[in-house]
Design a protein around this motif. Structure first.
Motif, PDB file in Angstrom:
ATOM      1  N   LEU A 109     -25.825 -22.658  -2.921  1.00  0.00           N
ATOM      2  CA  LEU A 109     -25.487 -21.369  -2.315  1.00  0.00           C
ATOM      3  C   LEU A 109     -24.662 -20.542  -3.295  1.00  0.00           C
ATOM      4  CD1 LEU A 109     -24.637 -22.519   1.306  1.00  0.00           C
ATOM      5  CD2 LEU A 109     -26.777 -21.581   0.432  1.00  0.00           C
ATOM      6  N   PHE A 113     -20.772 -18.297   2.773  1.00  0.00           N
ATOM      7  CA  PHE A 113     -21.813 -18.617   3.738  1.00  0.00           C
ATOM      8  C   PHE A 113     -21.170 -19.014   5.062  1.00  0.00           C
ATOM      9  CE2 PHE A 113     -20.686 -22.311   1.254  1.00  0.00           C
ATOM     10  CZ  PHE A 113     -20.456 -23.307   2.207  1.00  0.00           C
ATOM     11  N   THR A 117     -25.686 -21.464   8.233  1.00  0.00           N
ATOM     12  CA  THR A 117     -26.394 -21.565   6.957  1.00  0.00           C
ATOM     13  C   THR A 117     -26.132 -22.923   6.314  1.00  0.00           C
ATOM     14  OG1 THR A 117     -26.313 -19.181   6.595  1.00  0.00           O
ATOM     15  CG2 THR A 117     -26.615 -20.560   4.646  1.00  0.00           C
ATOM     16  N   VAL A 121     -29.131 -25.499   5.311  1.00  0.00           N
ATOM     17  CA  VAL A 121     -29.378 -25.850   3.912  1.00  0.00           C
ATOM     18  C   VAL A 121     -29.212 -27.351   3.679  1.00  0.00           C
ATOM     19  CG1 VAL A 121     -28.497 -25.578   1.562  1.00  0.00           C
ATOM     20  CG2 VAL A 121     -28.845 -23.580   3.007  1.00  0.00           C
ATOM     21  N   HIS A 170     -33.206 -25.414  -1.766  1.00  0.00           N
ATOM     22  CA  HIS A 170     -33.542 -24.003  -1.991  1.00  0.00           C
ATOM     23  C   HIS A 170     -34.604 -23.528  -0.999  1.00  0.00           C
ATOM     24  CE1 HIS A 170     -31.329 -22.319  -5.339  1.00  0.00           C
ATOM     25  NE2 HIS A 170     -31.465 -23.445  -6.025  1.00  0.00           N
ATOM     26  N   HIS A 173     -32.928 -22.921   2.199  1.00  0.00           N
ATOM     27  CA  HIS A 173     -32.111 -21.708   2.093  1.00  0.00           C
ATOM     28  C   HIS A 173     -32.980 -20.460   2.238  1.00  0.00           C
ATOM     29  CE1 HIS A 173     -29.831 -18.707  -0.592  1.00  0.00           C
ATOM     30  NE2 HIS A 173     -29.153 -18.799   0.540  1.00  0.00           N
ATOM     31  N   HIS A 208     -27.442 -14.056  -1.742  1.00  0.00           N
ATOM     32  CA  HIS A 208     -28.297 -15.074  -1.120  1.00  0.00           C
ATOM     33  C   HIS A 208     -29.766 -14.680  -1.193  1.00  0.00           C
ATOM     34  CE1 HIS A 208     -25.257 -17.776   0.618  1.00  0.00           C
ATOM     35  NE2 HIS A 208     -24.515 -16.687   0.761  1.00  0.00           N
TER      36      HIS A 208
END
Length: 560
Positions: A109, A113, A117, A121, A170, A173, A208
């Protein structure tokens, strides 16, 4: 922003650009009850009975009321446990190995955040995530509801992340950011924009989205997720971008859709790309993008989008000075909109034709088209249509020499824009009024309108409108005899245009500045600036190029 730009945005609907910066609010939704439960769990973590008793006594005396208090209490209660952290609700301690895995995944990240989140993630149990967030590796900013890494803790945690785990984190995310964008759009869809909303609420999530997009572009076989992110952020949502970023996102979406042979996504991406190219003043590429969108829409029997794309092709032709071809496209678009029953966009064809009539000097016809649009928009109670029609009507009347009629139309436009809390249209109306006051010989009211237009652009975080408004303001000061102030505004316009990749705005600023320095007898400097402007206009195939070429040639001749 002129009438054509407004009508182009409305005709395109998704209008990815026009615009400045991503405007997202935080996604923090942790409840007070949840926070209280986590605080109690952290208090129960102490293994030393005397410490537990003192912590419990302190908790009974004063339960933490804020996130900062909760984290302080958690830190105090776990100070004697370097290896393990307590689970929520008095459960078993969380093994340190799980915490290290979660921390490694969180290291992808790029900025602050929220808890949701973090859970998305890491893909780990909430107890593990809470133990991580309560550790000394993070601080919590209550003002924005975000966790931030402490010092070099992020870099240290990243060392434990395998390549496969990094890719998976990722991907989670990117998926989270797409979901969060859609949630924000749905939540804010019917909410009026506050008059003071702007940059200050927009920049927390920008890193982000950049990291998510860059990962998907640079990593093989991520096309489906890339298309989902672009759709959520740039297409369905129409979130604000700097112009060059919009182009980059949508070009990537076109490539991904082509690779997957996903015609529906390709159609949407090409259409959005046409709008993005328009925002940077590249009307030739805008035309080509809309043409591709229309071709694919025809294959998919999507007549509605064919009409929208054909109309925007006409506006792109108009921007290139190809008026007769532009009218043909707009007439075709109007017929398609009649066919599919979209009367609002049928009206927008009138707005485009009014602009073309003004460009060709047929002001009576321009007034006629604008009035037809206004009548239709009033009949179907099309708010945005009325605002656009009033703008076109005012500009046509101004061109025809009816300054009072123009000011009246622009004041009605401004009134409606403010009534509907439509800041972009308010900025357009202020620019129109500034133009009208310039024609009326009232430089002070002119400057007043343009200053307010710059303020509106800042409130919107809309750099594109800011470029236009700065140009207006510079010309207003120039007309009032304040050439030094005007030159300062043109320099600001040039800087901002270059920052956002607005080639047309960059050329305009260079040319305006060239005219000022030439009036001061600084011919060499004027030729340098003017030649730079000419080069840009030639690159983007602007009809302004011919005028500049002749003027610069006359300057050179005078120095020989």
């Amino acid at each position: 922003m002129d009438t054509l730009t407004v009508s182009l945005i409305a005709l395109g609907v998704i209008a990815v650009g026009a615009v400045g910066f991503l405007m997202f609010k935080e996604f923090q939704n942790m409840s007070a009850a949840k926070k209280g439960g986590q605080a109690a769990a952290a208090d129960a973590a102490s293994t030393a009975s005397s410490a537990a008793e003192s912590v419990e006594a302190a908790r009974q005396e004063s339960t933490p009321k804020t996130e900062a208090d909760r984290m302080e209490a958690a830190a105090a209660s776990t100070a004697a446990e370097p290896v393990e952290a307590a689970a929520a609700s008095g459960g078993e301690p969380v093994p340190s190995g799980e915490i290290e895995v979660a921390l490694a995944r969180l290291s992808i990240l790029p900025a602050g955040f929220d808890r949701d989140t973090a859970i998305a993630v890491t893909a780990m149990d909430e107890q593990v995530v809470d133990a991580c967030l309560e550790s000394d590796r993070f601080t919590f900013d209550e003002a924005v509801g975000l966790y931030e890494w402490v010092g070099d803790a992020r870099e240290a945690a990243a060392g434990g992340l395998s390549e496969a785990d990094r890719i998976d984190a990722h991907r989670r995310h990117a998926r989270r950011m797409a979901e969060a964008a859609r949630a924000t759009i749905n939540r804010e869809a019917d909410a009026p924009r506050a008059p003071d909303s702007g940059w200050e609420i927009s920049l927390h999530d920008l890193p982000h989205f950049k990291v998510a997009f860059d990962f998907l572009v640079e990593t093989p076989d991520q096309e489906e997720l890339l298309l989902d992110l672009v759709d959520a952020v740039a297409l369905s949502g129409g979130m604000r971008f700097e112009a060059e970023d919009a182009v980059r996102w949508l070009e990537a979406a076109v490539a991904a859709a082509d690779k997957l042979d996903n015609k529906a996504s390709a159609k949407a991406a090409w259409f959005g790309l046409g709008s993005a190219y328009t925002d940077i003043g590249d009307h030739a590429r805008a035309y080509a993008a809309y043409e591709n969108a229309a071709r694919i829409a025809e294959e998919l029997d999507d007549r509605h989008l064919v009409g929208r794309a054909v109309g925007n092709m006409g506006l792109a032709l108009h921007r290139q000075g190809r008026s007769e071809e532009a009218v043909d496209h707009l007439l075709k678009a109007r017929e398609i909109m009649k066919e599919v029953g979209d009367r609002a966009r049928e009206g927008l064809s009138f707005a485009g034709m009014a602009d073309i009539a003004m460009q060709t000097g047929d002001f009576a016809k321009a007034i006629e088209y604008a009035q037809q649009h206004l009548d239709l928009a009033t009949e179907i109670d099309d708010r945005s249509g009325k605002i656009i029609a009033l703008s076109a009507l005012g500009r046509a009347k101004l061109k025809a020499g009816d300054r009072e009629g123009a000011i009246e139309a622009f004041e009605q436009q401004l009134k409606l824009a403010r009534m509907f809390r439509d800041l972009p249209s308010e900025g357009n109306a202020l620019g129109n009024l500034g133009d009208a006051y310039r024609e009326a010989g009232d430089p002070e009211k002119e400057v007043e309108c343009y200053v307010r237009q710059v303020e509106v652009a800042n409130l919107l975080g809309n750099a594109q409108t800011g470029v236009v408004a700065m140009g207006h303001l510079g010309r207003a000061h120039q007309a009032a005899g304040r050439s030094s102030v005007a030159l300062d505004w043109f320099d600001q316009q040039l800087k901002l245009a270059r920052q956002i990749g607005d080639r047309a705005g960059e050329a305009e600023a260079l040319w305006n500045a060239a005219l000022i320095v030439h009036s001061r007898g600084q011919v060499a400097d004027a030729i340098t600036r003017g030649s730079a402007a000419l080069m840009i206009y030639e690159e983007i195939e602007s009809p302004e190029a011919e005028k500049l070429r002749a003027e610069i040639a006359s300057w050179r001749t005078a120095t020989e």
